[in-house]
Enzyme design. Structure first.
Site, PDB file in Angstrom:
ATOM      1  N   GLU A 189      -2.978  -2.789  -2.598  1.00 51.54           N
ATOM      2  CA  GLU A 189      -4.112  -2.208  -1.858  1.00 51.54           C
ATOM      3  C   GLU A 189      -4.506  -0.841  -2.396  1.00 51.54           C
ATOM      4  OE1 GLU A 189      -3.483  -1.973   2.356  1.00 51.54           O
ATOM      5  OE2 GLU A 189      -5.525  -1.263   2.743  1.00 51.54           O
TER       6      GLU A 189
ATOM      7  N   ASP B 122      -9.717  -3.047   1.274  1.00 57.94           N
ATOM      8  CA  ASP B 122      -9.831  -2.602   2.660  1.00 57.94           C
ATOM      9  C   ASP B 122     -11.236  -2.049   2.854  1.00 57.94           C
ATOM     10  OD1 ASP B 122      -9.783  -0.703   4.916  1.00 57.94           O
ATOM     11  OD2 ASP B 122      -7.634  -1.101   4.991  1.00 57.94           O
TER      12      ASP B 122
ATOM     13  N   ASP C  31     -10.325   3.593  10.602  1.00 56.74           N
ATOM     14  CA  ASP C  31      -9.635   2.432  11.166  1.00 56.74           C
ATOM     15  C   ASP C  31     -10.025   2.138  12.604  1.00 56.74           C
ATOM     16  OD1 ASP C  31      -7.784   1.472   8.967  1.00 56.74           O
ATOM     17  OD2 ASP C  31      -7.206   3.571   9.063  1.00 56.74           O
TER      18      ASP C  31
ATOM     19  N   ASP D  75      -6.841  -4.810   9.919  1.00 54.86           N
ATOM     20  CA  ASP D  75      -6.118  -3.548   9.748  1.00 54.86           C
ATOM     21  C   ASP D  75      -6.878  -2.415  10.442  1.00 54.86           C
ATOM     22  OD1 ASP D  75      -4.567  -1.439   8.931  1.00 54.86           O
ATOM     23  OD2 ASP D  75      -5.381  -1.365   6.900  1.00 54.86           O
TER      24      ASP D  75
ATOM     25  N   LYS E  58      -7.086   2.633  -2.640  1.00 50.61           N
ATOM     26  CA  LYS E  58      -7.676   3.546  -1.671  1.00 50.61           C
ATOM     27  C   LYS E  58      -8.400   4.666  -2.394  1.00 50.61           C
ATOM     28  CE  LYS E  58      -6.574   5.727   2.650  1.00 50.61           C
ATOM     29  NZ  LYS E  58      -5.732   5.698   3.811  1.00 50.61           N
TER      30      LYS E  58
ATOM     31  N   TRP F 215       0.858  -1.186   0.000  1.00 53.42           N
ATOM     32  CA  TRP F 215       0.000   0.000   0.000  1.00 53.42           C
ATOM     33  C   TRP F 215       0.896   1.238   0.000  1.00 53.42           C
ATOM     34  CZ3 TRP F 215      -0.351   3.884   3.877  1.00 53.42           C
ATOM     35  CH2 TRP F 215      -1.225   4.934   3.506  1.00 53.42           C
TER      36      TRP F 215
ATOM     37  N   ASP G 196     -12.232   6.787   6.599  1.00 56.65           N
ATOM     38  CA  ASP G 196     -11.395   5.604   6.766  1.00 56.65           C
ATOM     39  C   ASP G 196     -10.706   5.679   8.126  1.00 56.65           C
ATOM     40  OD1 ASP G 196      -9.828   3.346   6.266  1.00 56.65           O
ATOM     41  OD2 ASP G 196      -8.251   4.531   5.319  1.00 56.65           O
TER      42      ASP G 196
ATOM     43  N   HIS H 284     -11.881   1.710   2.462  1.00 55.68           N
ATOM     44  CA  HIS H 284     -11.290   2.439   1.341  1.00 55.68           C
ATOM     45  C   HIS H 284     -12.229   2.731   0.184  1.00 55.68           C
ATOM     46  CE1 HIS H 284      -6.833   1.545   2.487  1.00 55.68           C
ATOM     47  NE2 HIS H 284      -7.562   1.992   3.492  1.00 55.68           N
TER      48      HIS H 284
ATOM     49  N   HIS I   6      -8.773  -6.539   3.846  1.00 56.83           N
ATOM     50  CA  HIS I   6      -8.299  -5.788   5.010  1.00 56.83           C
ATOM     51  C   HIS I   6      -9.525  -5.393   5.809  1.00 56.83           C
ATOM     52  CE1 HIS I   6      -3.962  -4.084   4.864  1.00 56.83           C
ATOM     53  NE2 HIS I   6      -4.002  -5.398   4.912  1.00 56.83           N
TER      54      HIS I   6
HETATM   55  C1  RNT Z   1      -3.900   2.549   4.716  1.00 64.76           C
HETATM   56  C2  RNT Z   1      -4.019   1.105   4.451  1.00 64.76           C
HETATM   57  C3  RNT Z   1      -2.890   0.268   4.971  1.00 64.76           C
HETATM   58  C4  RNT Z   1      -2.438   0.655   6.358  1.00 64.76           C
HETATM   59  C5  RNT Z   1      -1.434  -0.295   6.975  1.00 64.76           C
HETATM   60  C6  RNT Z   1      -0.783   0.290   8.171  1.00 64.76           C
HETATM   61  O1  RNT Z   1      -5.014   3.256   4.366  1.00 64.76           O
HETATM   62  O2  RNT Z   1      -5.233   0.626   4.943  1.00 64.76           O
HETATM   63  O3  RNT Z   1      -3.234  -1.066   4.891  1.00 64.76           O
HETATM   64  O4  RNT Z   1      -3.533   0.774   7.232  1.00 64.76           O
HETATM   65  O5  RNT Z   1      -0.554  -0.682   6.038  1.00 64.76           O
HETATM   66 ZN    ZN Z   2      -5.543  -1.510   4.805  1.00 67.73          ZN
END
Ligand code: RNT
Ligand code: ZN
Length: 421
Positions: free
Chosen positions: A227, A261, A298, A328, A229, A188, A296, A264, A288
């Site tokens: 990955e 993810d 997390d 993640d 986004k 990523w 986003d 994302h 993810h």
């Molecule tokens: C970032 C991505 C990625 C990170 C990690 C730390 O938007 O989701 O996967 O969260 O690599």
């Molecule tokens: Zn991620």
């Protein structure tokens, strides 16, 4: 605290209810435990890493909060990791980032990392008898401060990161060899801009070239995934590695996975809804699992409808050879060991619920066109006694059931985390 007898009693009642629905709970638990969940290390230290950098977390991702007791070094991360893993039943893998290298106190830049910087992690994974996944780190570094890495127009910057990408794959190949287990290398990059660039095409052409360079070498046991986004903090208008870009790349390349993810995409888009559309075309998908709240963000993975739907899709496809599950998220506002375990337990719980769903019966109803019964049974599934099977499943796997593990984690906080300042 529930006694073992309580748990067994509860399980027996649940077993009969599921059996009446045509579901074999023993089979479901076995199948569930075989699905590996890749548990990320970065929840344990707010994505700080072990490079001893003074800089902040950059790349458009953010942790918020300052809960005491964060792991400060390799030993503390390992101790916290082991504790969190002890609360997670079923097959597991570890997942680390390049910035978690063990440099023995001597700074090593990202284009200088070597496989042996990860020997400590490999030993740790081997002791636990689990696989170890890898992630190159393209953020939190002065050479990513322009907002561009692999898609940079500055050749010195671009080639620095290409070198990092190559070295990370070498590390990942070495991990596969030393652990004897497959490794997923997830790439990523944070590349993008706050405002709309005039030239949106050249960065993407450069990213394609950079990836072609990085992915050239073949390493046994290594799978790479890319990955995408939608946006990041400070890259709201343009992200080089968008979903369409990586869809195109993975489909045309034919040998790399696509990482989806859950945070994302646009807020009304769901990854669970995308899986079956993507699977026929890409070599594989790395999921993810995170929880976006408004953005986003997390957040720690919650037991919500989207998680349950994603797990149902995975189980119904039965293509675990082509889909891998990784976590993640990073929340710095709560006990980090608890945070890591909550999300992972939820993922496993969602898989268990999916395996406990009478999927074969529902499929038959669908084939016969009996959509009324299909609807009715699906609704009844929602109030089945999952928690009773879950507690028994934990017990069987030597993991503390719901509630008990929290008490234990709080003990760990008082004994170990509280002394960290
Ligand atoms: C970032 C991505 C990625 C990170 C990690 C730390 O938007 O989701 O996967 O969260 O690599
Ligand atoms: Zn991620």
């Amino acid at each position: 605290m529930l006694t073992e007898a309580n748990i067994l009693q509860g399980y027996e009642a649940a077993r009969q209810m599921y059996a009446q629905m045509g579901v074999d709970t023993e089979k479901a638990m076995k199948a569930c435990g075989r699905v590996p969940i890749s548990v990320h290390c970065w929840q344990l230290d707010d994505c700080t890493g072990l490079e001893a950098r003074s800089g902040a977390l950059t790349g458009g991702i953010q942790t918020t909060g300052n809960y005491p007791g964060k792991a400060r070094n390799f030993d503390e991360i390992k101790a916290d990791y082991e504790k969190a893993l002890s609360y997670i039943p079923g097959s597991k893998k570890l997942s680390i980032h390049a910035m978690y290298l063990d440099n023995h106190g001597k700074p090593v830049d990202r284009d200088q990392i070597e496989p042996e910087h990860f020997d400590g992690w490999i030993d740790f994974a081997n002791e636990l008898d689990v696989g170890l996944d890898f992630n190159p780190t393209f953020f939190s570094h002065e050479k990513s401060s322009s907002g561009y890495t692999l898609s940079s127009s500055d050749e010195a910057i671009r080639s620095f990161w290409v070198e990092h990408g190559k070295r990370c794959r070498k590390v990942a190949g070495y991990i596969a060899k030393r652990t004897g287990k497959p490794v997923m290398n997830n790439i990523w990059i944070p590349d993008g801009e706050k405002e709309f660039p005039i030239d949106t095409l050249s960065p993407r052409e450069r990213l394609r070239e950079s990836l072609d360079e990085i992915l050239q070498e073949k390493y046994p046991g290594l799978t790479d995934s890319l990955e995408s986004k939608l946006f990041g903090i400070g890259s709201e208008c343009y992200v080089t590695g968008s979903h369409e870009f990586y869809m195109g790349y993975t489909v045309s390349h034919g040998n790399v996975y696509l990482t989806l993810d859950t945070g994302h995409f646009h807020p009304t888009e769901t990854v669970s809804g995308k899986l079956s559309a993507i699977l026929p075309f890409v070599p594989g998908v790395l999921l993810h699992v995170s929880r976006p709240e408004r953005w986003d963000s997390d957040h720690v993975v919650a037991y919500n409808d989207e998680l349950r739907r994603a797990a149902l899709e995975l189980v119904r496809f039965n293509r675990f050879d082509k889909i891998q599950v990784a976590l993640d998220y990073f929340d710095a506002s709560v006990n980090r060991v608890i945070a890591l375990a909550v999300g992972a337990r939820n993922m496993r719980k969602a898989l268990l619920e999916a395996f406990l769903t009478p999927n074969a019966t529902l499929r038959k109803m669908e084939e016969k066109g009996d959509t009324s019964a299909r609807l009715a049974v699906q609704e009844e599934c929602k109030v089945m006694p999952l928690g009773l099977v879950w507690n028994y499943y934990c017990l069987k796997n030597g993991v503390a059931p719901d509630m008990d593990w929290i008490t234990d984690a709080q003990k760990y906080e008082r004994k170990v985390l509280a002394s960290r300042v």
